[in-house]
Structure formats: structure tokens, C-alpha cells
Scaffold this active site. Sequence first.
Site, PDB file in Angstrom:
ATOM      1  N   CYS A 255       0.813  -1.221   0.000  1.00 18.25           N
ATOM      2  CA  CYS A 255       0.000   0.000   0.000  1.00 18.25           C
ATOM      3  C   CYS A 255       0.847   1.272   0.000  1.00 18.25           C
ATOM      4  CB  CYS A 255      -0.932   0.011   1.198  1.00 18.25           C
ATOM      5  SG  CYS A 255      -1.952  -1.467   1.332  1.00 18.25           S
ATOM      6  N   HIS A 549      -9.693   2.468  -1.595  1.00 21.11           N
ATOM      7  CA  HIS A 549      -8.247   2.238  -1.459  1.00 21.11           C
ATOM      8  C   HIS A 549      -7.716   1.283  -2.525  1.00 21.11           C
ATOM      9  CE1 HIS A 549      -4.339   1.391   0.096  1.00 21.11           C
ATOM     10  NE2 HIS A 549      -4.669   0.310   0.777  1.00 21.11           N
ATOM     11  N   CYS A 579       0.174   3.045   6.190  1.00 15.62           N
ATOM     12  CA  CYS A 579       0.562   1.703   6.613  1.00 15.62           C
ATOM     13  C   CYS A 579       0.529   0.781   5.400  1.00 15.62           C
ATOM     14  CB  CYS A 579      -0.379   1.191   7.709  1.00 15.62           C
ATOM     15  SG  CYS A 579      -2.111   1.076   7.181  1.00 15.62           S
TER      16      CYS A 579
END
Length: 592
Positions: A255, A549, A579
Site C-alpha cells: 500500500c 483504497h 501503513c
Amino acid sequence: MSKAPANKSSPVVTSAVVKQGDEALTSDELTANDTGNTTKQQPVASDFDADSADSFAGLKQEVLAGTESNEANTPKQIQETSKEQAAKQKIAKDLKQENAQSELPLEDSIADASDKTNLSDKTDKNLVKSEPPETSEKDSNNSNNQTVAINPTSKKQSTKTEDNMSQPRKVAILGGNRIPFARSNGTYANASNIDMLSAALNGLVERYDLQGERMGEVVAGAVLKLSRDLNLTRESALNTALDPHTPAYDISQACGTGLQAAFAVSNKIALGIIDSGIAGGVDTTSDAPIAVGDGLRKALIKLGAARNNKDRFAALKSINPKDLIDAPQNGEPRTGLSMGEHQAITALEWNISREAQDELAAKSHQNLARAYDEGFLDDLITPYKGLTRDNNLRPDSTTEKLAKLKPVFGKRNANPTMTAANSTPLTDGASCVLMGTDEWAEAHGLKPLAYIVHQETAAVDFIGKDGPKEGLLMAPAYAVPRMLERAGLTLQDFDFYEIHEAFASQVLSTLAAWDDETFCKERLGLDKPLGKIDMSKLNVNGSSLAAGHPFAATGGRILATAAKLLDQKGSGRALISICAAGGQGVTCILEK
């Protein structure tokens, strides 16, 4: 002018000066390298024999030292000196006069003086060759080599050396673009990673008039990639109107991919290697890579290598129906737990309440809806496949409505709190950010929005390999304090906090850790807690819980948002934190 070592394998590179009376250089004779330095190959002093080089270097030092002292020597004093000393004094006087006429620094005039003065029997040969020394391609492209920028009008040289490049250059965020994010298996179900990244890049190129522009580089990536995405970023860049000579490559860190791509571009700009670049990311879970199973793959390899029907039959017989496909797994390879299950454990450890998570999620939707209504995203988004807004957005979200949803993670816990609403959904999308120096921005009529001034990437031991286990998504809690210490800042010294909302409980766990005395002392080695933040400054225009996301695309979305917020305010700082799977965290600080 430094003395070059007498080594044939290392070409001598020195500076030649433009003397008065030389023919003026034309623009066609000047060559601009990738860092914007203007250089021209000049005949240089080279190939000294050892004695000549040592004699000339020593003489240069003595001449320079002599010019700083009283030069009013009487005839009697001159007579008492040796012939060599008299010669040195004459050189100093000539240099001073010539320097006053040409306005060249005295030290640079030494090179020219060597052409005119017979220093001694040892220095009257091979001082200046008619041909420049051979230099390798590596030497000519090395930014550490001394180069000369020559202004044909003033005939002054501006020498770029390691000394004046000791400080990194400022790296500006000049703009961003993304396509609206879409929930998985919806609007973008038939769009590939290349399709979506190309769309985001094309929107950026069009908005900032980059058609035909040769950028320093384009860096992007994806977490989920098919075999056809081997050269994803380069292929996407070739689908745009950018100059095809623009290099591009892929990068991946779960990510954190989008933000890490921005660091790759930023670092090269800061070092003077490039002047501009584009960073981005893309991901689709609708077009996920489903491959043949490992058992089937091995059987097919055996089948291709078989030399007779018996071997072919044996290869086919070894195929197990369970091994036909290999789909992506929603879990950490070392634990088997999904990211949501890992975070459910962390939420329990930090005693994060369901109400606090729902409140954060509802606020994210409300803030993003307001940002759309106010036009904040008008110059940050390019419509794609009929979408003009993120289709995960629920403007009417309230804490009361979200409280009705059932938990989906940590259901084995006594009090599960994580739902589909306070966790991000699987999402498709792409984003990119334009970066460059102030000079490049000015030349292209662009205004810097903000500057990347610090960055930090951290990882935690979430498997207990070397000590106690840490939460999978807690790495930003470690990265930010390191970055703050290096920057000389406190956690409260920010106007905006852009913290990726992978899960509402992840954001709240991180904030709780920074305000916990035991954690800060035992885990971070600090004397006291970092403290609380002003929650009114957190994700003021919404974040991942509302927008969605698409793993690698989140970094570009957050970076462009934070930069525009600072530009609208006119000054200030923004803290960015993301994160990532694998127990990693990527953070940075923007300033205006």
C-alpha cells in the site's frame, strides 16, 4: 583549479576559461545535460609530466598566497630574491592586472597564465594540449564531475562543483491527477492496470500541457499485477503524449507503493540527477491475476519436455484438479491472516471502541462530500468511464447509520468492532503526481504547491522473529517519531494530518500509541509520549474510508491532496502516513 592525478585510466578534467578577444559562443555550441547545466568541451591543461605538475601546483599556491600579502616590494628586495622568486612576483602582478580587465577570479586566471608565461625549465612543455582529453560516457554523465557553464554575453564562467551541490535541491509538488476510484467488480471491471494508469497520466499531461515533454522519469507501480503488466509504467507512459524518450519503471511496496514512487523521483531531483518527474500507482481487484496452479504448471512443463507418449501420459496423469488455478490470497504469507484480521487483534490490544471507529468513518465520508461540493477536487480528478466522483462515497453517512452494520473482522473476539463501513473496500483506480524543481516549474509556467522535506520508511516484526510481536499495521507509529527527531519537530507542529484510513481502528491505534507513555518509552525509546493531535486537522477532506483504497494509488491521492491543502492555506506543514502489508509504513512531511 585542482591538480589531476597522474593516472592514464582516470581522464583529467579541468576548466578552461574564456579569454577576452575569444570568439563569442553561440547557443548551438552549448549543450544542456539532464540536470540543466550548460556545458561545452574546452581544450584543457592535461598530461603534465610529474615534475611539471608538482612544480606548477606549488607555484600556484605560492602565487595565490603572495597576492594576499603586501606586494609593494622595493627594487632592493627584488634584487635580493632569486630569479625564480622574481618570476613568481611578475606572474602575480600580471595576473592581477589581467584579472582586473577580464573580471575573472584570480584563481581561475592561473590556467590562462600558464599559456603565456615560461615558469621554469620544468614547466615549459606540454602545459596545454590542442586536443581535449578523452572522457568516458560515465565521466561525462557524472554529476560530481566539475562542469563549466559559459555565458557567451558576459564571458564569465559559472563552475558547478561538489561544494555548491552539497545541499539537496528543493523538490516541489506541482500538481496531481487521478481517476475516480470505483468499488471492485463495478464500473472498472473491464479496465486493466495499464488502462487506468494511462488515463490518470493522460489527464495529468493534458492539465499541465506536458505534450511532447521529455520528463526526467515516470515511476509507478501496482500491488496486483498480471504477467502482461511486466513493464506497466513504461507501457502506460507510451500511451500518453509525453516524449517517448521519457524513461519509466515500476516499483512496489504494497500500500506504500504510490508514496514510495514519489520518494524515488524526489530523491533524484534533490540530488540533481533529474529536474522533473511523475510518480504514481494503480491497482485493480476486478482484474486480479488468476494464474494456473503450481501443480498444473509443473505438469505442463513435464508435458512439453516429454519425448514419447509414455512420458506425455505420465505428465497428464500427474495433474490434480485442485491445482488447476492459483488465485491471489487475501492474507499474509507468514501468518495466513488477512490484513483485517491482523488489525482486529491490534484494535483489541489498544482498546479501540466501535463508536470511535464509526465516528471516524462517518467524518471521512462527510469531509470528502464537502470537498467535492466545494470544488476542491476539480483539478485533481479526470472523469473515467462515466464516473466523476468516487462511487464508494456515501455523503449521508452518520455514526448512527454505521452502528447498525455487523462486524466482519475479528468475529472470534469477545467484542468485534470492525465492520465493512469502518474498513476500506476493495477498490480499483489510479493516481499520479507531478514533481520538479522551482526552476523547472518556472520555465513551464507552474506554481509549486508544497515541498517534500522529509521522508521515513519503517518496518515492524509482526511475526515475533526477534522479540515481541508488533501489530501488522503499526509501522507508521515507529517511522514518524524518527522523522520528527531528524526534522526537529513535534507531533503538534502540523497544520494537516493525512493518515491513510486502511481501517478506522488502524488510525486510532497509531494515535493512541503516540500518546501512550509505556509504548513511547519501551518501543520508541523516547523520554515521554509524543502526545495527542488536533483531530480537527485530521483528513480534513476525507480519506480512504470514503474514497476507497486501490492499494498503489492511495499514495498519489494523499500526496496531491496534502500539497493542495498547504497551497490553499499559503503556508504550513502536513504529515503524511501510510501503513502497508508486510508490517511496513511509509511517511513524509510536506512544507509550504
